[in-house]
Design an enzyme around this catalytic site. Sequence first.
Site, short mmCIF file in Angstrom:
data_model
loop_
_atom_site.label_atom_id
_atom_site.label_comp_id
_atom_site.label_asym_id
_atom_site.label_seq_id
_atom_site.Cartn_x
_atom_site.Cartn_y
_atom_site.Cartn_z
CE LYS A 77 -8.17 -0.10 9.62
NZ LYS A 77 -6.94 -0.63 9.02
N GLY A 89 0.84 -1.20 0.00
CA GLY A 89 0.00 0.00 0.00
C GLY A 89 0.87 1.24 0.00
CE1 TYR A 96 -10.41 1.92 7.56
CE2 TYR A 96 -11.23 3.27 9.37
CZ TYR A 96 -10.18 2.84 8.57
OH TYR A 96 -8.91 3.35 8.78
N GLY A 123 -0.34 5.05 -1.00
CA GLY A 123 -1.34 5.78 -0.23
C GLY A 123 -0.74 6.87 0.66
CD GLN A 124 -4.59 10.09 3.33
OE1 GLN A 124 -4.51 11.12 3.97
NE2 GLN A 124 -5.64 9.28 3.41
CG ASP A 137 -0.49 0.76 -3.88
OD1 ASP A 137 -1.53 0.56 -4.54
OD2 ASP A 137 -0.49 1.40 -2.81
CB ILE A 138 -3.30 -2.47 -6.90
CG1 ILE A 138 -4.00 -1.46 -5.99
CG2 ILE A 138 -3.50 -3.88 -6.43
CD1 ILE A 138 -5.51 -1.60 -6.00
P1 NAD Z 1 -4.87 5.08 1.44
O1 NAD Z 1 -6.25 4.80 0.98
O2 NAD Z 1 -4.29 6.43 1.20
O3 NAD Z 1 -3.86 4.01 0.82
C1 NAD Z 1 -4.18 2.65 0.69
C2 NAD Z 1 -3.34 2.09 -0.43
O4 NAD Z 1 -3.65 0.71 -0.56
C3 NAD Z 1 -3.62 2.75 -1.79
O5 NAD Z 1 -2.42 3.22 -2.37
C4 NAD Z 1 -4.23 1.63 -2.61
O6 NAD Z 1 -3.90 1.68 -4.00
C5 NAD Z 1 -3.65 0.40 -1.94
N1 NAD Z 1 -4.43 -0.81 -2.19
C6 NAD Z 1 -5.78 -0.91 -2.28
N2 NAD Z 1 -6.12 -2.19 -2.57
C7 NAD Z 1 -4.96 -2.88 -2.63
C8 NAD Z 1 -4.66 -4.24 -2.90
N3 NAD Z 1 -5.64 -5.13 -3.16
N4 NAD Z 1 -3.37 -4.63 -2.88
C9 NAD Z 1 -2.37 -3.74 -2.63
N5 NAD Z 1 -2.60 -2.44 -2.40
C10 NAD Z 1 -3.88 -2.02 -2.40
O7 NAD Z 1 -4.81 4.71 2.98
P2 NAD Z 1 -3.84 5.31 4.09
O8 NAD Z 1 -4.46 6.56 4.59
O9 NAD Z 1 -2.46 5.31 3.61
O10 NAD Z 1 -4.04 4.21 5.24
C11 NAD Z 1 -3.20 3.08 5.35
C12 NAD Z 1 -3.68 2.23 6.50
O11 NAD Z 1 -3.73 3.01 7.70
C13 NAD Z 1 -5.10 1.65 6.34
O12 NAD Z 1 -5.18 0.39 6.94
C14 NAD Z 1 -5.96 2.62 7.11
O13 NAD Z 1 -7.12 2.02 7.57
C15 NAD Z 1 -5.04 2.99 8.26
N6 NAD Z 1 -5.40 4.27 8.86
C16 NAD Z 1 -5.27 5.43 8.15
C17 NAD Z 1 -5.64 6.65 8.74
C18 NAD Z 1 -5.52 7.96 8.00
O14 NAD Z 1 -5.98 8.98 8.53
N7 NAD Z 1 -4.92 7.99 6.81
C19 NAD Z 1 -6.14 6.66 10.05
C20 NAD Z 1 -6.29 5.45 10.73
C21 NAD Z 1 -5.89 4.25 10.14
C1 AKB Z 2 -10.85 7.54 8.00
O1 AKB Z 2 -11.35 8.66 8.14
O2 AKB Z 2 -11.44 6.55 7.54
C2 AKB Z 2 -9.43 7.32 8.49
C3 AKB Z 2 -9.41 6.83 9.88
C4 AKB Z 2 -9.55 7.75 11.01
O3 AKB Z 2 -9.28 5.65 10.10
N1 AKB Z 2 -8.72 8.55 8.34
#
Ligand code: NAD
Ligand code: AKB
Length: 322
Positions: free
Chosen positions: A147, A9, A143, A12-13, A35-36
């Site tokens: 989790k 992944g 979601y 992503g962010q 990543d995909i």
């Molecule tokens: P994001 O959506 O920005 O990135 C997720 C990435 O996963 C994307 O680049 C997407 O292309 C990739 N992806 C999707 N399907 C896939 C697959 N089948 N195989 C491989 N890659 C795949 O998410 P993020 O914000 O970077 O979050 C990453 C993790 O952290 C997640 O588990 C999310 O739940 C958790 N999280 C994020 C936040 C936040 O505020 N960003 C908060 C709490 C928890």
């Molecule tokens: C969302 O809003 O889904 C994420 C999180 C808090 O897990 N940023």
Amino acid sequence: MEGNILVIGSSGQIGSELVMELRKSYGNNKVIASDITNSSYEIMNSGPFVILDVLNKKDLYTIVKNYQVSEIYLLAAILSANAEKNIKYGWELNMNSYFNILELAKERIIKKVFWPSSIAVFGPNSPKKNTGQYAIMNPTTVYGISKLAGENWNEYYYRKFKVDIRSIRYPGLIGWKSKAGGGTTDYAVDIFHQAFTSEKFNCFLSHNTEIPMMYMKDAIRATLELMSANYNDINIRSSYNISGFSFCPNDIYSEIKKYFPKFEICYAPDFRDDIAKTWPDTIDDSEAKLDWKWKTEYGLKETVKEIICNLKPIYKTIDNEK
Ligand code: NAD
Ligand code: AKB
């Protein structure tokens, strides 16, 4: 470290920033990004990158074997708002991807796992203020349910198979390196880009919906600190509460307006506001502080200042190219 690290992944962010920090700490060739979709230029040109769908168990095992992976950071997931639009896929991606990794760890093919949880594990019956590590958790979103299930599997695999799993319940994260999409807290990322490109921001939360948030730099540091903490200091295997700072849309808007005096906001709360209202206002992270000495560094003011500083040259270049 004996083997290599695989980040799943990486586009992503979190992935966009975590991969670069891991490469700084362990060396470019020791961190395989995947990543995909393609990741940033920076990631794809500083070390190994592979296209991988984490749901494809065969490809996952091949990459782990070929790159001698011993540690996995699983970041692939569908975030809260998007998962509500496709609940079956939300569950499938967020859960089945994790079983593929847990099985690799159970078979001792990999040695260590990082899996992120979220404040979304909490729900309407959790206390709103200073929500504790062991507070009632009754998530209302697919979601949040995924989790919470993941946290329970963490405990199970640790207890039953001695898998070294480490996890953080991230608050909403605000970074500037990649755009957000699909989350409930994403408005707090998007608002910065709107401040640079438009004079008005349409906010999908109410002006006073407060949520725990954190600057991405703190979140990445927390992740590296937890992953390098001594095995015996990790007393919580489900997932650790960590706290940054809490604010509502009006607070971040007022802070950004100091830099963009003409910037306006209007509020059109939708289903994401209903989700946000089931989450805590503030988080108690005493256990993380005690076990691995977690300490947040950024508040709202510092976060806004640093993000604007970093985005300024990027938007200047875009303007010059127009
Ligand atoms: P994001 O959506 O920005 O990135 C997720 C990435 O996963 C994307 O680049 C997407 O292309 C990739 N992806 C999707 N399907 C896939 C697959 N089948 N195989 C491989 N890659 C795949 O998410 P993020 O914000 O970077 O979050 C990453 C993790 O952290 C997640 O588990 C999310 O739940 C958790 N999280 C994020 C936040 C936040 O505020 N960003 C908060 C709490 C928890
Ligand atoms: C969302 O809003 O889904 C994420 C999180 C808090 O897990 N940023």
